[in-house]
Design an enzyme around this catalytic site. Structure first.
Site, PDB file in Angstrom:
ATOM      1  N   ARG A 121      22.442  53.908  30.175  1.00 34.18           N
ATOM      2  CA  ARG A 121      23.122  55.035  30.849  1.00 34.18           C
ATOM      3  C   ARG A 121      24.051  54.597  31.979  1.00 34.18           C
ATOM      4  NH1 ARG A 121      18.245  58.136  30.292  1.00 34.18           N
ATOM      5  NH2 ARG A 121      18.465  59.340  28.382  1.00 34.18           N
ATOM      6  N   LYS A 143      39.953  54.765  32.507  1.00 32.87           N
ATOM      7  CA  LYS A 143      39.914  55.250  31.124  1.00 32.87           C
ATOM      8  C   LYS A 143      39.327  54.147  30.249  1.00 32.87           C
ATOM      9  CE  LYS A 143      43.675  58.581  30.854  1.00 32.87           C
ATOM     10  NZ  LYS A 143      45.024  58.853  30.312  1.00 32.87           N
ATOM     11  N   GLU A 185      55.242  49.068  30.554  1.00 34.13           N
ATOM     12  CA  GLU A 185      54.368  49.966  31.338  1.00 34.13           C
ATOM     13  C   GLU A 185      54.778  49.937  32.820  1.00 34.13           C
ATOM     14  OE1 GLU A 185      52.303  52.115  30.165  1.00 34.13           O
ATOM     15  OE2 GLU A 185      51.355  51.379  28.327  1.00 34.13           O
ATOM     16  N   LYS A 227      49.959  53.930  40.217  1.00 38.31           N
ATOM     17  CA  LYS A 227      48.888  54.445  39.361  1.00 38.31           C
ATOM     18  C   LYS A 227      47.707  54.935  40.197  1.00 38.31           C
ATOM     19  CE  LYS A 227      46.271  54.185  35.276  1.00 38.31           C
ATOM     20  NZ  LYS A 227      46.047  53.620  33.969  1.00 38.31           N
ATOM     21  N   GLU A 237      42.569  63.596  34.539  1.00 40.44           N
ATOM     22  CA  GLU A 237      43.758  64.065  33.815  1.00 40.44           C
ATOM     23  C   GLU A 237      43.716  65.561  33.491  1.00 40.44           C
ATOM     24  OE1 GLU A 237      45.581  61.118  31.165  1.00 40.44           O
ATOM     25  OE2 GLU A 237      46.136  62.781  29.866  1.00 40.44           O
ATOM     26  N   ARG A 241      48.104  63.473  36.203  1.00 43.41           N
ATOM     27  CA  ARG A 241      47.905  62.151  35.591  1.00 43.41           C
ATOM     28  C   ARG A 241      48.554  62.067  34.206  1.00 43.41           C
ATOM     29  NH1 ARG A 241      42.493  58.282  35.419  1.00 43.41           N
ATOM     30  NH2 ARG A 241      43.434  56.690  34.085  1.00 43.41           N
ATOM     31  N   ASN A 245      51.568  59.262  30.885  1.00 41.34           N
ATOM     32  CA  ASN A 245      51.720  59.069  29.442  1.00 41.34           C
ATOM     33  C   ASN A 245      53.163  59.201  28.987  1.00 41.34           C
ATOM     34  OD1 ASN A 245      48.925  58.712  28.875  1.00 41.34           O
ATOM     35  ND2 ASN A 245      48.653  60.886  29.280  1.00 41.34           N
ATOM     36  N   HIS A 248      54.304  57.913  25.616  1.00 43.54           N
ATOM     37  CA  HIS A 248      53.118  57.545  24.837  1.00 43.54           C
ATOM     38  C   HIS A 248      52.886  58.423  23.607  1.00 43.54           C
ATOM     39  CE1 HIS A 248      52.398  54.874  28.149  1.00 43.54           C
ATOM     40  NE2 HIS A 248      51.268  54.436  27.627  1.00 43.54           N
ATOM     41  N   HIS A 252      52.390  56.280  20.520  1.00 44.01           N
ATOM     42  CA  HIS A 252      51.140  56.287  19.755  1.00 44.01           C
ATOM     43  C   HIS A 252      51.398  56.651  18.292  1.00 44.01           C
ATOM     44  CE1 HIS A 252      48.194  56.821  23.390  1.00 44.01           C
ATOM     45  NE2 HIS A 252      48.559  55.576  23.209  1.00 44.01           N
ATOM     46  N   HIS A 266      51.629  47.804  21.600  1.00 37.23           N
ATOM     47  CA  HIS A 266      51.541  49.060  22.350  1.00 37.23           C
ATOM     48  C   HIS A 266      52.756  49.250  23.277  1.00 37.23           C
ATOM     49  CE1 HIS A 266      49.922  52.454  24.518  1.00 37.23           C
ATOM     50  NE2 HIS A 266      50.043  51.791  25.651  1.00 37.23           N
TER      51      HIS A 266
END
Ligand code: GLY
Length: 366
Positions: A121, A143, A185, A227, A237, A241, A245, A248, A252, A266
């Site tokens: 956990r 993330k 990025e 960031k 997000e 936030r 992206n 993206h 993606h 990427h």
């Protein structure tokens, strides 16, 4: 050493940026340990370069090193390697108060952060990103996750690391293509929220990509500062936030139709995606052609991809690329929330983008 803080009250942490720290990592990490054992997960390429240094450094610090080597590449961000990693933690006797280290690029950081969150956990973890892309983006902000058969990063959580340790000397062995992928990025931060940073990159981009370590350090620090501010304001997000992206949704979709393979890294998807975001914004009347041309000229100057026709594999019909966009995490009620731009340094979210305009822009880019 440069240092900054990701300010998240009780979950705040430091990002330390220096050069050559790997050689003394054992001593560096000892302060985070409750007992003299550590669990480091990395990939085959990174360990080929650093395993001996790591072993020496932890031996010298009197810390028992448990080291797991995973294959490199996006396919490692899977249920299979997630299970393998968690089982390895358990079979080697990890306890809740121990420390896990993700030592590698974005794939390792995302997978290991998620595995750390779920083992017993939650076991604390530190990110030691070794690619430019991971240093300026994926290792910061918490993330974590893996890919599913339905798309990229669809299984995961927000799990902030205990610290991020960036060693810019690791970039010396990164190939040019990966360095450029990470640079996109960095550029993204200028494009979405800081025109001064974009201007600085426009002036220094070529030298950054020639691996000038002082400029790289400045670019990494500025990217992490931008960031960190977004993450502080909107950790999970719910709003702002999402601007991180930029490019993206397009990127993606292009990664998906090229099979998350070497055909398109990427960051290459992100540089093409940022260009498409400006082109769609111009076609929708949100931004000027002048801003769009400036972005294109910067991408060309530093040698980044900006058009679909620069992708080496053949692409499926435009309609299929748009279908992939509809699987994006930012889809709400079946409508894609696009990150669009008013100008360089001014991004916004909107669900009012006409998909036929997107289709025309994609066709023109092929
Ligand atoms: N890579 C975007 C984010 O971390 O929010």
């Amino acid at each position: 050493m440069e240092s900054l803080t990701v300010d998240l009250s009780s979950r705040s942490y430091k990002i330390n940026i220096s050069s050559g720290i790997i050689l003394s990592l054992g001593a560096e990490l000892k302060t985070y340990l409750k007992r003299d054992r550590i669990w480091i997960v990395s990939d085959v390429n990174i360990l080929h370069l650093y395993q001996t240094d790591l072993e020496k450094s932890f031996l010298k610090a009197g810390i028992e090193l448990n080291l797991l080597e995973l294959p490199s590449g996006e396919k490692t961000k899977s249920f299979h390697f997630f299970e393998k990693t968690v089982n390895w933690f358990l079979e080697t006797g990890i306890e809740r108060n121990d420390l896990i280290v993700a030592f590698g690029g974005g794939v390792i950081g995302d997978l290991v952060g998620f595995a750390a969150a779920t083992t017993l956990r939650g076991v604390e973890f530190i990110q030691i990103p070794t690619t430019l892309l991971a240093q300026v983006d994926s290792s910061v902000g918490g993330k974590t996750g893996i890919n599913s058969q339905f798309g990229k990063n669809l299984i995961g959580n927000f799990n902030q690391p205990k610290a991020v340790i960036i060693d810019v000397s690791t970039l010396r062995t990164l190939c040019d293509r990966q360095l450029k992928s990470g640079y996109s990025e960095i550029l993204k931060y200028g494009l979405l929220g800081d025109i001064k940073f974009f201007n600085w990159l426009d002036f220094n981009g070529t030298d950054i990509l020639s691996r000038d370590e002082a400029l790289l350090t400045k670019a990494i620090k500025k990217s992490c500062l931008i960031k960190a501010e977004f993450v502080k304001q909107d950790e999970r997000e719910q709003g702002k936030r999402a601007l991180l992206n930029l490019g993206h949704t397009f990127g993606h979709a292009l990664e998906a139709v090229t099979g998350y393979s070497e055909q398109l890294l990427h960051g290459e998807g992100v540089s093409i995606g940022c260009m498409l975001a400006f082109e769609v914004s111009a076609a929708m009347g949100f931004t000027s052609l002048e801003a769009t041309k400036r972005v294109k000229s910067h991408l060309r100057k530093v040698g980044l991809k900006s058009e679909l026709r620069e992708i080496s594999s053949s692409l499926p019909p435009t309609e299929k690329i748009i279908q992939e966009m509809l699987k994006d995490k930012k889809v709400n009620n079946g409508v894609v929330n696009f990150i669009m731009v008013k100008d360089i340094g001014e991004a916004f979210v909107t669900d009012e983008v006409d998909l036929s305009v997107v289709s025309n822009v994609l066709d023109a880019s092929r």
